[in-house]
Write a protein that holds these residues in place. Structure first.
Motif, PDB file in Angstrom:
ATOM      1  N   ARG A   6      59.016  27.474  45.339  1.00 12.68           N
ATOM      2  CA  ARG A   6      58.700  26.344  46.211  1.00 12.68           C
ATOM      3  C   ARG A   6      59.057  25.002  45.574  1.00 12.68           C
ATOM      4  NH1 ARG A   6      52.844  27.674  48.768  1.00 12.68           N
ATOM      5  NH2 ARG A   6      53.416  25.845  49.987  1.00 12.68           N
ATOM      6  N   VAL A   7      59.083  24.939  44.250  1.00  9.45           N
ATOM      7  CA  VAL A   7      59.346  23.661  43.571  1.00  9.45           C
ATOM      8  C   VAL A   7      60.840  23.443  43.348  1.00  9.45           C
ATOM      9  CG1 VAL A   7      59.033  22.417  41.386  1.00  9.45           C
ATOM     10  CG2 VAL A   7      57.075  23.478  42.516  1.00  9.45           C
ATOM     11  N   HIS A   8      61.525  24.465  42.849  1.00  5.33           N
ATOM     12  CA  HIS A   8      62.977  24.395  42.649  1.00  5.33           C
ATOM     13  C   HIS A   8      63.657  25.445  43.518  1.00  5.33           C
ATOM     14  CE1 HIS A   8      61.493  22.708  38.698  1.00  5.33           C
ATOM     15  NE2 HIS A   8      62.319  21.768  39.109  1.00  5.33           N
TER      16      HIS A   8
ATOM     17  N   LYS B  20      50.874  21.235  44.770  1.00  8.96           N
ATOM     18  CA  LYS B  20      50.082  21.864  45.829  1.00  8.96           C
ATOM     19  C   LYS B  20      49.211  22.923  45.164  1.00  8.96           C
ATOM     20  CE  LYS B  20      52.982  21.309  49.911  1.00  8.96           C
ATOM     21  NZ  LYS B  20      53.862  21.960  50.887  1.00  8.96           N
TER      22      LYS B  20
ATOM     23  N   MET C 106      57.327  22.909  37.134  1.00  5.76           N
ATOM     24  CA  MET C 106      57.082  21.460  37.268  1.00  5.76           C
ATOM     25  C   MET C 106      56.930  20.815  35.895  1.00  5.76           C
ATOM     26  SD  MET C 106      54.284  20.789  40.291  1.00  5.76           S
ATOM     27  CE  MET C 106      54.044  19.108  39.759  1.00  5.76           C
TER      28      MET C 106
ATOM     29  N   HIS D 253      60.214  20.664  34.122  1.00  4.75           N
ATOM     30  CA  HIS D 253      61.022  19.630  34.779  1.00  4.75           C
ATOM     31  C   HIS D 253      60.657  18.240  34.227  1.00  4.75           C
ATOM     32  CE1 HIS D 253      62.768  18.065  38.810  1.00  4.75           C
ATOM     33  NE2 HIS D 253      62.394  16.999  38.140  1.00  4.75           N
ATOM     34  N   GLU D 254      59.362  17.923  34.261  1.00  2.00           N
ATOM     35  CA  GLU D 254      58.942  16.584  33.820  1.00  2.00           C
ATOM     36  C   GLU D 254      59.109  16.410  32.312  1.00  2.00           C
ATOM     37  OE1 GLU D 254      58.632  14.350  35.929  1.00  2.00           O
ATOM     38  OE2 GLU D 254      58.487  15.642  37.687  1.00  2.00           O
TER      39      GLU D 254
ATOM     40  N   TRP E 151      53.142  11.893  36.056  1.00  2.00           N
ATOM     41  CA  TRP E 151      52.348  11.928  37.284  1.00  2.00           C
ATOM     42  C   TRP E 151      52.509  13.325  37.876  1.00  2.00           C
ATOM     43  CZ3 TRP E 151      54.940  11.460  42.415  1.00  2.00           C
ATOM     44  CH2 TRP E 151      54.040  11.703  43.460  1.00  2.00           C
TER      45      TRP E 151
ATOM     46  N   TYR F 112      50.609  26.428  45.152  1.00  2.00           N
ATOM     47  CA  TYR F 112      51.773  26.839  44.348  1.00  2.00           C
ATOM     48  C   TYR F 112      51.394  27.996  43.432  1.00  2.00           C
ATOM     49  CZ  TYR F 112      54.591  22.601  45.329  1.00  2.00           C
ATOM     50  OH  TYR F 112      55.333  21.606  45.909  1.00  2.00           O
TER      51      TYR F 112
ATOM     52  N   PRO G 209      61.715   5.125  38.038  1.00  2.00           N
ATOM     53  CA  PRO G 209      60.876   6.259  38.402  1.00  2.00           C
ATOM     54  C   PRO G 209      61.734   7.435  38.846  1.00  2.00           C
ATOM     55  CG  PRO G 209      60.563   4.466  39.971  1.00  2.00           C
ATOM     56  CD  PRO G 209      61.619   4.038  39.021  1.00  2.00           C
ATOM     57  N   LEU G 210      61.440   8.606  38.314  1.00  2.00           N
ATOM     58  CA  LEU G 210      62.158   9.823  38.702  1.00  2.00           C
ATOM     59  C   LEU G 210      61.128  10.747  39.328  1.00  2.00           C
ATOM     60  CD1 LEU G 210      64.159  10.102  35.417  1.00  2.00           C
ATOM     61  CD2 LEU G 210      65.247  10.160  37.643  1.00  2.00           C
ATOM     62  N   ASN G 211      61.031  10.715  40.643  1.00  2.00           N
ATOM     63  CA  ASN G 211      60.011  11.526  41.296  1.00  2.00           C
ATOM     64  C   ASN G 211      60.577  12.853  41.764  1.00  2.00           C
ATOM     65  OD1 ASN G 211      57.921   9.726  40.928  1.00  2.00           O
ATOM     66  ND2 ASN G 211      58.518   8.527  42.708  1.00  2.00           N
ATOM     67  N   MET G 212      59.744  13.876  41.660  1.00  2.00           N
ATOM     68  CA  MET G 212      60.205  15.228  41.964  1.00  2.00           C
ATOM     69  C   MET G 212      59.844  15.598  43.398  1.00  2.00           C
ATOM     70  SD  MET G 212      59.351  18.748  40.032  1.00  2.00           S
ATOM     71  CE  MET G 212      57.746  18.804  40.754  1.00  2.00           C
ATOM     72  N   ILE G 213      60.865  15.744  44.224  1.00  3.16           N
ATOM     73  CA  ILE G 213      60.658  16.201  45.596  1.00  3.16           C
ATOM     74  C   ILE G 213      60.893  17.707  45.586  1.00  3.16           C
ATOM     75  CG2 ILE G 213      61.452  16.004  47.984  1.00  3.16           C
ATOM     76  CD1 ILE G 213      62.347  13.091  47.175  1.00  3.16           C
ATOM     77  N   ALA G 214      59.860  18.462  45.953  1.00  2.00           N
ATOM     78  CA  ALA G 214      59.934  19.923  45.838  1.00  2.00           C
ATOM     79  C   ALA G 214      61.002  20.500  46.757  1.00  2.00           C
ATOM     80  CB  ALA G 214      58.581  20.541  46.159  1.00  2.00           C
ATOM     81  N   TYR G 215      61.576  21.607  46.325  1.00  2.00           N
ATOM     82  CA  TYR G 215      62.628  22.291  47.091  1.00  2.00           C
ATOM     83  C   TYR G 215      62.177  22.562  48.520  1.00  2.00           C
ATOM     84  CZ  TYR G 215      65.377  26.344  48.655  1.00  2.00           C
ATOM     85  OH  TYR G 215      66.133  27.220  49.378  1.00  2.00           O
ATOM     86  N   GLU G 216      60.939  23.057  48.683  1.00  2.00           N
ATOM     87  CA  GLU G 216      60.479  23.417  50.030  1.00  2.00           C
ATOM     88  C   GLU G 216      60.344  22.178  50.916  1.00  2.00           C
ATOM     89  OE1 GLU G 216      56.642  25.244  49.955  1.00  2.00           O
ATOM     90  OE2 GLU G 216      55.628  23.448  49.230  1.00  2.00           O
TER      91      GLU G 216
ATOM     92  N   LYS H 209      55.991  15.579  44.429  1.00  2.00           N
ATOM     93  CA  LYS H 209      55.004  16.448  43.779  1.00  2.00           C
ATOM     94  C   LYS H 209      54.797  16.113  42.308  1.00  2.00           C
ATOM     95  CE  LYS H 209      53.933  18.701  47.401  1.00  2.00           C
ATOM     96  NZ  LYS H 209      54.311  17.585  48.269  1.00  2.00           N
ATOM     97  N   GLY H 210      55.492  15.085  41.832  1.00  2.00           N
ATOM     98  CA  GLY H 210      55.313  14.682  40.442  1.00  2.00           C
ATOM     99  C   GLY H 210      56.369  13.670  40.084  1.00  2.00           C
ATOM    100  N   GLY H 211      56.246  13.100  38.883  1.00  2.00           N
ATOM    101  CA  GLY H 211      57.257  12.126  38.498  1.00  2.00           C
ATOM    102  C   GLY H 211      57.103  11.659  37.065  1.00  2.00           C
ATOM    103  N   SER H 212      58.158  11.007  36.596  1.00  2.00           N
ATOM    104  CA  SER H 212      58.193  10.429  35.255  1.00  2.00           C
ATOM    105  C   SER H 212      58.970   9.131  35.332  1.00  2.00           C
ATOM    106  CB  SER H 212      58.899  11.376  34.283  1.00  2.00           C
ATOM    107  OG  SER H 212      58.166  12.563  34.124  1.00  2.00           O
TER     108      SER H 212
ATOM    109  N   HIS I 200      62.615  15.392  31.491  1.00  2.00           N
ATOM    110  CA  HIS I 200      62.904  13.964  31.692  1.00  2.00           C
ATOM    111  C   HIS I 200      62.494  13.158  30.454  1.00  2.00           C
ATOM    112  CE1 HIS I 200      64.360  13.944  35.752  1.00  2.00           C
ATOM    113  NE2 HIS I 200      63.244  14.388  36.293  1.00  2.00           N
TER     114      HIS I 200
END
Lengths: 300, 43
Positions: free
Chosen positions: A236-238, A154, A165, A168-169, A150, A157, B33-40, A138-141, A172
């Motif tokens: 839903r994210v954490h 959803k 989110m 979180h990013e 990035w 959300y 790359p540190l990608n975020m995989i959501a908890y759900e 769902k995102g990244g750095s 990082h």
């Protein structure tokens, strides 16, 4: 990283890095807006990507071709890419791109309502956000493009989830900057699987650099919940707060164990950040966990 | 007041801080790359 260190600490890191390209500008800086300009010049000096140095606002990249160019920074050839994360971002038309952009802007606005100061630092460190779809993340750095996020939220959300989110990013990137100022790890040891530990968010065995990132991110999100957002019932994210505290506890313990048998894997600053997270866990999160689980038992 | 923190912090930054950081940045750059995989999505 602001809530577990301080505004002053974060600003000092940014100003010191600015000093590497403009020492007078750094030492005579007298406003956050001025620091934003210097920070963008510092990022440009790294030569990682093109930076808009005349603007001080977060830029959104939504055009498919422009976003696809930024995707390249998220590919890699490193042993440290243990989750095979290079191919997660798709190059395809995202029919929801405008709605996603609108939701992220709304979350940035919401963040400003919770804490204008926190949002101002986020808007300083994060310079660009690009949106592309993915079925995996769902995102990244990436440390290859500091200041660039990035995002792929959803659209369903909650705004609070998207605020998390962003935190979180942002965290990082705060860690990438911190690492540039103070060396954090001995990477030749990080790649040795015998040194890996359990991460706080994915709750999986991972390299120690990623584990420390996860500990610092989890600590920041939990502190933001405690001071601003409140504790969500169906995030839903954490993970929910009680579970996140349990995973953070395990992750810190696992990391302490890993570095106790590898003295040189963490440099002084990384060890300080871990100790700080341990202190916050014991003083703030474990008492909170006891309250949350006691209240849950009472309700059920 | 973030502007006042910026001003007071800038005044305390020394040439030594900057030189040490410059050396560190050059060493690391010239260090995912540190990608975020959501908890759900993990459940």
């Amino acid at each position: 990283m602001i809530l577990q260190t301080s505004y002053s600490d974060q600003i000092q890191t940014v100003l010191t890095l600015i000093g590497t390209v403009d020492s007078e500008g750094s030492q005579n800086c007298n406003s956050l807006n001025q620091a934003r300009g210097g920070y963008r010049k510092f990022l440009a000096s790294l030569g990682q990507r093109e930076i808009e140095t005349t603007s001080c606002e977060v830029s959104f990249i939504t055009h498919e071709d422009d976003a696809a160019k930024l995707r390249q920074y998220f590919s890699n050839d490193s042993l440290l890419d243990d989750k095979q994360q290079a191919a997660v971002i798709e190059i395809s038309q995202d029919g929801e791109v405008n709605e996603k952009k609108s939701r992220i802007k709304q979350a940035l606005q919401e963040l400003s309502l919770y804490s204008p100061d926190y949002a101002a630092i986020v808007r300083t460190v994060v310079t660009d956000i690009f949106i592309l779809p993915s079925r995996v993340a769902k995102g990244g750095s990436t440390s290859q493009a500091i200041g660039l996020i990035w995002a792929n939220p959803k659209t369903a959300y909650t705004t609070a989830d998207i605020v998390e989110m962003l935190i979180h990013e942002f965290t990082h990137h705060a860690m990438f900057l911190d690492e540039l100022r103070y060396k954090h790890y001995s990477y030749e040891m990080v790649m040795d699987r015998s040194t890996w530990a359990r991460s706080a968010i994915l709750n999986a065995s991972r390299p120690l650099d990623k584990v420390l990132h996860s500990i610092v991110v989890a600590t920041e999100v939990l502190l933001f919940r405690k001071y601003h957002l409140g504790h969500p019932t169906n995030p839903r994210v954490h993970p929910p707060t009680d579970l996140m505290i349990e995973q953070l506890d395990e992750s810190i313990l696992s990391t302490e164990s890993a570095i106790s048998s590898n003295d040189f894997i963490f440099h002084e600053r990384a060890a300080d950040l871990l100790r700080n997270a341990r202190q916050i866990l014991e003083n703030e999160f474990l008492p909170l966990h006891r309250n949350l689980t006691r209240n849950f038992k009472r309700v059920s | 007041n973030l502007d006042s923190i910026v001003k007071s912090t800038a005044e305390k930054i020394t040439r030594e801080d900057i030189d040490a950081t410059k050396k560190e940045v050059e060493t690391q750059i010239d260090w995912q790359p540190l990608n975020m995989i959501a908890y759900e999505d993990q459940k």
